[in-house]
Every structure is written in structure tokens, then in C-alpha cells.
Design a protein around this motif. Structure first.
Motif, short mmCIF file in Angstrom:
data_model
loop_
_atom_site.label_atom_id
_atom_site.label_comp_id
_atom_site.label_asym_id
_atom_site.label_seq_id
_atom_site.Cartn_x
_atom_site.Cartn_y
_atom_site.Cartn_z
N ILE A 535 0.83 -1.21 0.00
CA ILE A 535 0.00 0.00 0.00
C ILE A 535 0.87 1.26 0.00
O ILE A 535 0.45 2.32 -0.47
CB ILE A 535 -0.97 0.00 1.21
CG1 ILE A 535 -2.08 1.02 1.03
CG2 ILE A 535 -0.23 0.25 2.52
CD1 ILE A 535 -2.99 0.71 -0.14
N ARG A 536 2.11 1.14 0.49
CA ARG A 536 2.99 2.32 0.51
C ARG A 536 3.26 2.78 -0.92
O ARG A 536 3.28 3.97 -1.20
CB ARG A 536 4.30 1.98 1.22
CG ARG A 536 4.04 1.56 2.67
CD ARG A 536 5.27 1.01 3.35
NE ARG A 536 4.89 0.55 4.68
CZ ARG A 536 5.72 -0.04 5.53
NH1 ARG A 536 6.97 -0.24 5.19
NH2 ARG A 536 5.29 -0.41 6.72
N VAL A 537 3.45 1.80 -1.81
CA VAL A 537 3.67 2.14 -3.22
C VAL A 537 2.36 2.68 -3.80
O VAL A 537 2.34 3.70 -4.49
CB VAL A 537 4.13 0.89 -4.03
CG1 VAL A 537 4.35 1.24 -5.49
CG2 VAL A 537 5.38 0.27 -3.41
N GLY A 538 1.27 2.00 -3.47
CA GLY A 538 -0.05 2.39 -4.00
C GLY A 538 -0.41 3.82 -3.65
O GLY A 538 -0.96 4.56 -4.47
N VAL A 544 -1.14 3.80 -10.71
CA VAL A 544 -1.36 2.37 -10.92
C VAL A 544 -2.55 1.90 -10.08
O VAL A 544 -3.40 1.14 -10.53
CB VAL A 544 -0.09 1.55 -10.57
CG1 VAL A 544 -0.34 0.07 -10.77
CG2 VAL A 544 1.08 2.01 -11.42
N MET A 545 -2.61 2.39 -8.83
CA MET A 545 -3.71 1.93 -7.97
C MET A 545 -5.06 2.42 -8.51
O MET A 545 -6.04 1.69 -8.53
CB MET A 545 -3.50 2.38 -6.54
CG MET A 545 -4.58 1.81 -5.65
SD MET A 545 -3.99 1.29 -4.08
CE MET A 545 -4.74 2.53 -3.07
N ARG A 546 -5.09 3.65 -8.96
CA ARG A 546 -6.35 4.17 -9.52
C ARG A 546 -6.77 3.31 -10.72
O ARG A 546 -7.93 2.92 -10.84
CB ARG A 546 -6.17 5.62 -10.00
CG ARG A 546 -6.11 6.62 -8.89
CD ARG A 546 -6.34 8.05 -9.40
NE ARG A 546 -5.95 9.02 -8.41
CZ ARG A 546 -6.64 9.29 -7.29
NH1 ARG A 546 -7.78 8.63 -7.05
NH2 ARG A 546 -6.21 10.17 -6.42
N MET A 547 -5.80 3.02 -11.56
CA MET A 547 -6.10 2.22 -12.76
C MET A 547 -6.64 0.85 -12.34
O MET A 547 -7.62 0.35 -12.89
CB MET A 547 -4.81 2.08 -13.58
CG MET A 547 -4.93 1.39 -14.89
SD MET A 547 -4.63 -0.35 -14.76
CE MET A 547 -2.86 -0.40 -14.74
N GLN A 548 -6.05 0.29 -11.32
CA GLN A 548 -6.51 -1.03 -10.87
C GLN A 548 -7.92 -0.95 -10.28
O GLN A 548 -8.77 -1.81 -10.55
CB GLN A 548 -5.53 -1.58 -9.83
CG GLN A 548 -5.70 -3.06 -9.69
CD GLN A 548 -4.85 -3.67 -8.60
OE1 GLN A 548 -4.35 -2.97 -7.73
NE2 GLN A 548 -4.71 -4.98 -8.66
N ASP A 576 -6.87 6.82 3.64
CA ASP A 576 -6.45 7.36 2.34
C ASP A 576 -6.79 6.39 1.21
O ASP A 576 -7.29 6.80 0.15
CB ASP A 576 -4.93 7.62 2.33
CG ASP A 576 -4.57 8.78 3.25
OD1 ASP A 576 -5.50 9.50 3.67
OD2 ASP A 576 -3.37 8.94 3.56
N ALA A 577 -6.49 5.11 1.43
CA ALA A 577 -6.74 4.13 0.36
C ALA A 577 -8.23 4.00 0.10
O ALA A 577 -8.69 3.93 -1.05
CB ALA A 577 -6.15 2.79 0.77
N ARG A 578 -9.00 4.01 1.18
CA ARG A 578 -10.45 3.85 1.04
C ARG A 578 -11.04 5.07 0.32
O ARG A 578 -11.92 4.95 -0.53
CB ARG A 578 -11.04 3.72 2.45
CG ARG A 578 -12.50 3.36 2.52
CD ARG A 578 -12.84 2.98 3.95
NE ARG A 578 -14.27 2.84 4.16
CZ ARG A 578 -15.07 3.83 4.50
NH1 ARG A 578 -14.58 5.06 4.65
NH2 ARG A 578 -16.37 3.61 4.68
N ARG A 579 -10.47 6.24 0.63
CA ARG A 579 -10.95 7.45 -0.04
C ARG A 579 -10.74 7.31 -1.56
O ARG A 579 -11.60 7.67 -2.36
CB ARG A 579 -10.20 8.69 0.49
CG ARG A 579 -10.78 9.98 -0.08
CD ARG A 579 -10.04 11.25 0.34
NE ARG A 579 -9.83 11.34 1.77
CZ ARG A 579 -8.61 11.35 2.34
NH1 ARG A 579 -7.52 11.27 1.60
NH2 ARG A 579 -8.49 11.45 3.65
N MET A 580 -9.61 6.74 -1.92
CA MET A 580 -9.34 6.57 -3.35
C MET A 580 -10.42 5.70 -4.00
O MET A 580 -10.83 5.94 -5.14
CB MET A 580 -7.97 5.93 -3.58
CG MET A 580 -6.84 6.93 -3.51
SD MET A 580 -5.24 6.12 -3.62
CE MET A 580 -5.16 5.69 -5.35
N VAL A 581 -10.89 4.69 -3.26
CA VAL A 581 -11.93 3.81 -3.83
C VAL A 581 -13.18 4.64 -4.13
O VAL A 581 -13.78 4.54 -5.20
CB VAL A 581 -12.29 2.66 -2.86
CG1 VAL A 581 -13.40 1.79 -3.44
CG2 VAL A 581 -11.06 1.83 -2.52
#
Ligand code: PEP
Ligand code: MG
Length: 751
Positions: A535-538, A544-548, A576-581
Motif C-alpha cells: 500500500i505504501r507504493v499504491g 497504478v492503484m487508480r487504474m486497478q 487514504d486508500a479507502r478514499r481513493m476507492v
């Protein structure tokens, strides 16, 4: 002077070849060889010692020593001067042998009358085969050229030994490559397999060690070198245009391919009577011998490059090697030095087993072998030098042992083991449609781990409730470029289709640490397992994470979607990651794509810190999945890839179980669904204890579902829990002994 000696050694080699061509039994040939070497080198004695087993040398033929000592005189590796030559792979040249340190007097050979001693190792590609010795009465040091000549003869002897030409019938010793051999490697993937060797890159066998005409041999070598240089230049050009990161290796290849020293040494060997192939192999052997002793990792790598390059040169010279048209046996067990994921995928899951000389548990090949449940043994040292295509081979992936050309006893014991396993498989298959319900009534949901499309056919047959962990990075690992969003969306849709409505937990990209994408630049890190990964990279490289995420939403096409983030170490990362979703769902909606009917967003608990996250984290997460492989390594500070420390700490250690129990409690408090998806979930005893500690959902490789279900169905979790509590109260370090005793009292046998 050199010219004279060169022609001497050529003459000697020619006589040697003529002697070999005369035929006869193995012993006869050996006797003939010792006679002619002593004669050619004007020494009273010539003896050949060959290895009987890994550390005993036996006098196999002699001219000059007492003939009664043949096949009787033996010495251990390192013992006496002969043993020292073998152990060090270095020649010993002494004018006064009895005064040398370590000299061992062997009265039965009558050798005390001989003063000078020259012994050279008989070895092939780093493999010790024996020692060739000449001795004489006068106290003289053999000249450099004489040492060289004997060295070349030893090499030819090694080649002939390899071909089974001088041992075998009549000598009481079995030719190499006919002997049974056991390799002790490391477990890459459990399971057992019986089959026949299929070499990924078959070794080149040199059948003509002695050259007829040095001019012809020189011409052959030079022309092969030209071809090699062109090939390496092409490879380099291609790598540069595609920005491949193996450019550095190819640069080193090119340096060697143009190295004058390398070519000169081989030319000298040809002048002294070797064939072009034998000259290449002599250099290769020297590089291998150095490789085993050089402590510097960089230098070792370069010697490795030289070794690879020599193989290429041999393939050009002989037309042997890869793509030899060798037929793949139906029960093929792939034997390779190492293999990339792409190449392994090409072989497909029909392989019965895989044995690698190198590799690591976390290598991509291991990941795929595990996904396919193909028994894999890694670090089987020297297997590619020993195994020949078509050899019978048994792979014991449970213990990391490989039996090559096994004898009858080993074969029959192995067959019994396979039969027992087959019986157990039948038993497990009969449980397929039954729930994993323990005797106390508790039902455990068993799910499978996957990562490749090829895994999905296992879903219906495994009896899994769903896919508890879909490792999306495998799709990234097996490609040479970043996959495109459209491709990923199609692929994820196929996964959901194949799951037929069962829940699939997609884990977003978990790269870094041991999972290195060949096409992505990553920083040099002192400790990648604790570094920029998952997740640190994401979160840092959002593209890349958005694309995925977009690909996943599109793949769902309105169906329920479950995803989780790997390696969350603190609440903020999850926020942060959940917000991106949610940002991506909004975007996709605006673009007119159907939104998932239900969206679950979970976190993997793989670092101890997350177990102590604020309550709000547990409330916010739709579910939590314990990644036991990482969690355990960080709990005990023991690298999961380091075989030295990996097994030191037991999963059933009471501190670890108590820690897991705390996580279970915190999740119960907030009613957060909790699962466990590390490798331990697929080990029946561990799975039973996890269930007894309160875990209700486990995810494992498909082949483990049967054994785990079988054990859970016959156990009462309350009893197991009592045992665990008693062990803890008694201060036992691990609950394993108590659980094992209890299982034995229940007449449960691991298969
Ligand atoms: C884990 O760490 O337990 C896990 C399931 O993730 P991976 O093995 O892919 O790191
Ligand atoms: Mg992990």
C-alpha cells in the motif's frame, strides 16, 4: 620449448584416444591409461583415484604401485596428499612428497620409494570425480608444462568418466549419471511427485574431448565466438531498446565475449590437443571451481556470467542444448537452474513437479508452483549437472528432498507414500460438499487463495466457499509490461464469472519486498521487506492503484465487489486508500459505468501495529484479513524468506496465539468480520488452532481445503481451546506438543 611440450601433450592425448578406442571393459581401459601416461611422462608411477561415494576416494588403477592395492586402498576427502588435491581442487607438485604436510603412508601400495609427486584433480564443471597422480623416484619438481599436460589429461579423463567410458563394467563402480543420488534442498511447495526428468536447459555433453587437427578446432572456436558475439550484441541492442533492466548482465556478457584472455586460454588448450568444446569446458570448469571459493558476491556473479556464456558457446559448437527436440515425458518433472514465471507458465500445470538448483520460497516461480499445487524443491545443489533427460526422479516436496535415479527400496517406500496420499485425497473429495462443521457445531468458512486465471477451475472442485485472497500482483509479475486497464478489467471479470457468484476478495497490488516487477524501477533499499512495498507504493504512486480500482469497478459490472489493501500499518493509510476507492467509484459513475451493487473495502492486518489501531479503524473496515505470513515475520522479527530463522518460531507459540486472540476480540467488539489468509491457514493443525482461537473464516491454497476440513469436522473446538488455555496457563512455549498428543489420542494421522 613450449612448442615441444605442446606437441608432447598432443601426442599424449592422441595416444589416449587410441587407447580408449580399443574398447574393452572399464578396468582394462583404466589400466591402459595409467600405463600410457606413465610412459609418456617418463614417470615410474601413474595412478587414478576415483570417488566411491561423496567423500571416499579409491585407487582404481595404477602403473607402478602394488597392483594388489587396486580397489583396496581408500582415503577420505582431505586425507593424505591425494585427498588434499581432491578437497582443494588444486594440484600438488612436490619433489619430496613424504615431507609434505598431511602425507599419508600407505604400506600396501609400496609408495615410500617414490619421492616426487604430482597430483591433479579430475573434475568436471566443478564436480569432483577423482585425482590423477604421477610419481617418480628422483626428487624433481614437475615443470609447469608437465603440470599443464597432466591437467589436460585429467580433464579428458573427467569427460570420459562422465560418458561412463572408463568406469562401469568390471570396475566395481557405477558410471556417473547412473548412480542414485539424493538431493537435500528446501521446500518450495509441499506435495510428492514421481516422474521423469525434463531439463529446462539440457546440459551439453562433450563427446569429443580430443581434437584431431588443431587448425580445424581453432577455426571452429573462432567461428563459434563470432556467432556468440553477434548474439550477445543483438540481445544487448534489444534490451536497450526495451529498457530491460538486465542490460548490466548483458554488458558483462559482451565484455567476456570480447575478452582476449578468455579466447587466448582456449586457443592454447586447443594447441595442446583439446577439441574446441573441451577447451571451452576446461575454462568453464575453472570458473566453476573459482565460483565455489570466491567470497565476493560481485565476482561470483561475474563468474556466473562466464559460466552462462560458456554454455552458449558450447551450444553453438555442438548444436545441443535447449530446443533439442527432446520429448517431454508425460510425467515430466522440470529440472532447472532457475526459471522465470513466464517460462513456467508456458510449461503449464501439467508438470508433475519442479526442482530448481537456485530459486527462493518467495520467487515468482514458487508463487506459481504453489498456486498450481505442483511440488517444488528449491536449492537442490548441482541437480542440473547430475540429472539427464528421462531419468527417474522422486520429489518429496514435504521435506525438500529429491531422489534421482532412486534404488528399488526408495521407490517402493515412495510409492507407499503416494498411495496413502491418493487414499486421503479420495477421502477429502467425499467431503467436498459438506460444511467444515466441527463436532461442537461451529462452522468454519473455508476459502481458497488464487492469483491466476488458471487457479479458478479449482474453485468448484475444492469445496471452497469463495476466493478469500486473490493476489492481483501475480498478473503483473508474469508480464513484461504494465498491463492495461482494459486487459485487467477483462481479466477480473473472468475471475468473477468463474467464481459464479461466490465472493472473491481482490487484494490490490502487493509489490515490493520479494515481489519485484521487472519493468518498474524501484529504489535500492537496505531492507525491502520493511521498505517501500504494497500500500505504501499504491499511496505514493497513485496512478497504478487508480487504474486497478477502475478496472475492478468495470469488471464488476454492477455485481458485488470486495477489495482489500495489503500491508496497512496505520489507520491513516486505510483512510487514504479507502478514499481513493470512493473517488474512483464517483469517477466511474460519471463516465457512465455501472457501480457495484455492494462494495466491501477491507484491510489486511500484516503488521503488529494495526492490531493496536484506534477502534474507529475496526469500525470503518468492512472486514479484516490477517496476512499471517507477514504478520508472523514482523511479530517474531524473523524474515519469512530466511531459512535460517523462518522455522525457529512456531505459529502455535503461545505469545503469537495470544496476540491473534486479541485481534479476534477487537474484531468481535466492533463486529468486524475477520479472516486469516496466510499459509498457516492451509496447515491442518494450525488451522484447527486458529479456529479454536475464534477465527471463523480461513483462506488457503485449494489443495489444503480437504485436509483442513477433514480435521475440523472430526474435532471439538472447545476441547482444542481448553488444551490451548491449559498450555498457556502452564507457561508452555508452544501449544503444539499438547495438541499433537491430543490428536494422537484421537488417532489422527497427518498424511
Ligand atoms: C500474508 O502475508 O500472509 C499474505 C497472505 O500475503 P503475501 O503472502 O502475498 O505477502
Ligand atoms: Mg503479505
Amino acid at each position: 620449448m613450449v612448442q615441444a611440450t605442446e606437441s608432447e601433450s598432443r601426442k599424449l592425448l592422441r595416444r589416449l584416444r587410441a587407447a580408449m578406442a580399443e574398447g574393452g571393459a572399464g578396468q582394462e581401459r583404466l589400466d591402459r591409461i595409467t600405463h600410457l601416461i606413465a610412459d609418456s611422462m617418463c614417470t615410474e608411477v601413474c595412478s587414478i583415484y576415483l570417488f566411491r561415494d561423496n567423500d571416499t576416494l579409491e585407487l582404481c588403477a595404477t602403473e607402478g604401485l602394488n597392483p594388489d592395492a587396486v580397489h583396496k586402498t581408500r582415503m577420505r576427502l582431505g586425507e593424505g596428499l591425494v585427498g588434499r588435491v581432491a578437497a582443494s581442487s588444486q594440484a600438488i607438485n612436490s619433489p619430496n612428497a613424504p615431507q609434505e604436510p598431511g602425507f599419508r603412508f600407505m604400506p600396501e601400495t609400496g609408495e615410500e620409494v617414490y619421492s616426487s609427486f604430482l597430483g591433479v584433480p579430475v573434475q568436471r564443471l566443478g564436480q569432483r570425480m577423482g585425482v590423477l597422480v604421477v610419481q617418480s623416484k628422483d626428487a624433481r619438481r614437475f615443470s609447469e608444462d608437465e603440470v599443464y599436460a597432466l591437467d589436460v589429461v585429467a580433464m579428458v579423463l573427467a569427460e570420459m568418466t562422465e560418458l561412463g567410458a572408463i568406469i562401469g563394467e568390471g570396475s566395481g563402480m557405477t558410471p556417473l549419471h547412473k548412480r542414485a543420488h539424493t538431493f537435500r534442498g528446501l521446500i518450495g511447495q509441499e506435495g510428492n511427485a514421481e516422474g521423469h526428468v525434463f531439463l529446462h536447459d539440457p546440459r551439453v555433453v562433450v563427446t569429443n574431448p580430443i581434437g584431431d587437427d588443431p587448425d580445424v578446432e581453432l577455426e571452429r572456436l573462432r567461428s563459434a565466438m563470432d556467432t556468440l558475439r553477434v548474439t550477445v550484441d543483438d540481445m544487448l541492442e534489444h534490451a536497450r531498446s526495451s529498457e530491460g533492466d538486465h542490460i548490466a548482465v548483458l554488458e558483462a556478457y559482451r565484455m567476456f565475449a570480447h575478452s582476449k584472455g578468455w579466447l587466448r586460454r582456449m586457443e592454447e588448450d586447443i594447441a595442446r590437443g583439446l577439441s574446441a568444446e573441451a577447451a571451452v569446458e576446461k575454462e568453464q570448469s575453472a570458473a566453476q571451481a573459482r565460483m565455489n571459493t570466491v567470497p565476493d558476491a560481485y565476482l561470483r556473479e561475474r563468474l556466473h556470467d562466464l559460466d552462462d556464456l560458456s554454455n552458449r558457446l558450447l551450444r553453438i559448437l555442438t548444436g545441443q542444448g535447449r530446443d533439442t527436440g527432446a520429448e517431454r515425458p508425460e510425467d515430466a518433472i522440470l529440472v532447472a537452474r532457475n526459471i522465470g514465471p513466464g517460462e513456467l507458465l508456458e510449461y503449464g500445470r501439467t508438470l508433475k513437479g519442479i526442482v530448481l538448483e537456485e530459486g527462493s520460497v518467495g520467487s515468482h516461480a514458487a508463487v506459481i508452483a504453489r498456486a498450481w499445487a505442483i511440488p517444488l524443491v528449491i536449492h537442490a545443489e548441482r541437480i542440473t549437472s547430475e540429472a539427464l533427460n528421462g531419468d527417474m526422479i522422486l520429489v518429496d516436496g514435504d521435506q525438500g528432498i529429491v531422489h534421482l535415479r532412486p534404488d528399488e527400496n526408495v521407490r517402493s517406500a515412495f510409492s507407499d507414500k503416494l498411495a496413502m496420499q491418493a487414499q486421503a485425497q479420495e477421502r477429502y473429495a467425499s467431503l467436498r460438499d459438506l460444511p467444515a462443521q466441527a463436532r461442537c457445531g461451529t462452522v468454519i468458512s473455508l476459502n481458497m487463495n488464487a492469483g491466476l486465471i488458471a487457479d479458478l477451475p479449482s474453485l468448484p472442485g475444492s469445496g471452497a466457499d469463495g476466493v478469500g485472497l486473490f493476489r492481483t500482483e501475480l498478473q503483473f509479475l508474469i508480464r513484461s509490461n504494465v498491463p492495461r486497464r482494459g486487459d485487467l478489467a477483462r481479466l477480473y471479470a473472468r475471475v468473477m464469472d468463474a467464481a459464479g457468484g461466490k465472493r472473491v476478495v481482490f487484494r490490490t497490488l502487493d509489490i515490493g519486498s520479494d515481489k519485484v516487477l521487472p519493468y518498474m524501477k524501484r529504489p535500492e533499499e537496505p531492507n525491502p521487506a520493511l521498505g517501500w512495498r504494497a500500500i505504501r507504493v499504491g499511496l505514493d504512486k497513485k496512478g497504478v492503484m487508480r487504474m486497478q480500482l477502475q478496472a475492478l469497478i468495470r469488471a464488476a459490472k454492477g455485481r458485488p465487489l470486495t477489495l482489500m489493501f495489503p500491508f496497512i500499518a496505520q489507520f491513516e493509510e486505510f483512510i487514504d486508500a479507502r478514499r481513493m476507492v470512493f473517488e474512483e467509484t464517483e469517477r466511474e459513475q460519471k463516465l457512465g459505468h455501472a457501480l457495484p451493487e455492494r462494495l466491501e473495502v477491507g484491510a489486511m492486518l500484516e503488521t503488529p501495529s494495526l492490531a493496536f489501531a484506534p477502534r474507529q479503524f475496526f469500525q470503518m473496515a468492512d472486514f479484516i484479513s490477517i496476512g499471517g505470513n507477514d504478520l508472523k515475520q514482523f511479530f517474531f522479527a524473523a524474515d519469512r524468506e530466511n531459512e535460517r530463522v523462518r522455522r525457529r518460531y512456531d505459529t502455535l507459540n503461545v505469545s503469537y496465539l495470544s496476540f491473534l486472540e486479541q485481534i479476534v476480540r477487537r474484531c468481535e467488539d466492533t463486529e468486524t468480520p475477520l479472516s486469516f489468509c496466510g499459509e498457516d491457514a492451509g496447515r491442518p493443525i494450525e488451522a484447527l488452532c486458529l479456529a479454536a482461537m475464534g477465527l471463523r473464516t480461513l483462506s488457503m491454497r485449494p489443495a489444503s481445503i480437504g485436509p483442513v476440513k477433514h480435521l475440523i469436522r472430526r474435532s471439538d473446538l472447545r476441547e482444542v481451546r481448553e488444551l490451548i488455555d491449559t498450555s498457556r496457563a502452564d507457561g508452555c512455549p508452544s501449544v503444539r506438543p499438547a495438541v499433537m498428543d491430543w490428536l494422537r489420542s484421537q488417532e489422527w494421522e497427518p498424511v
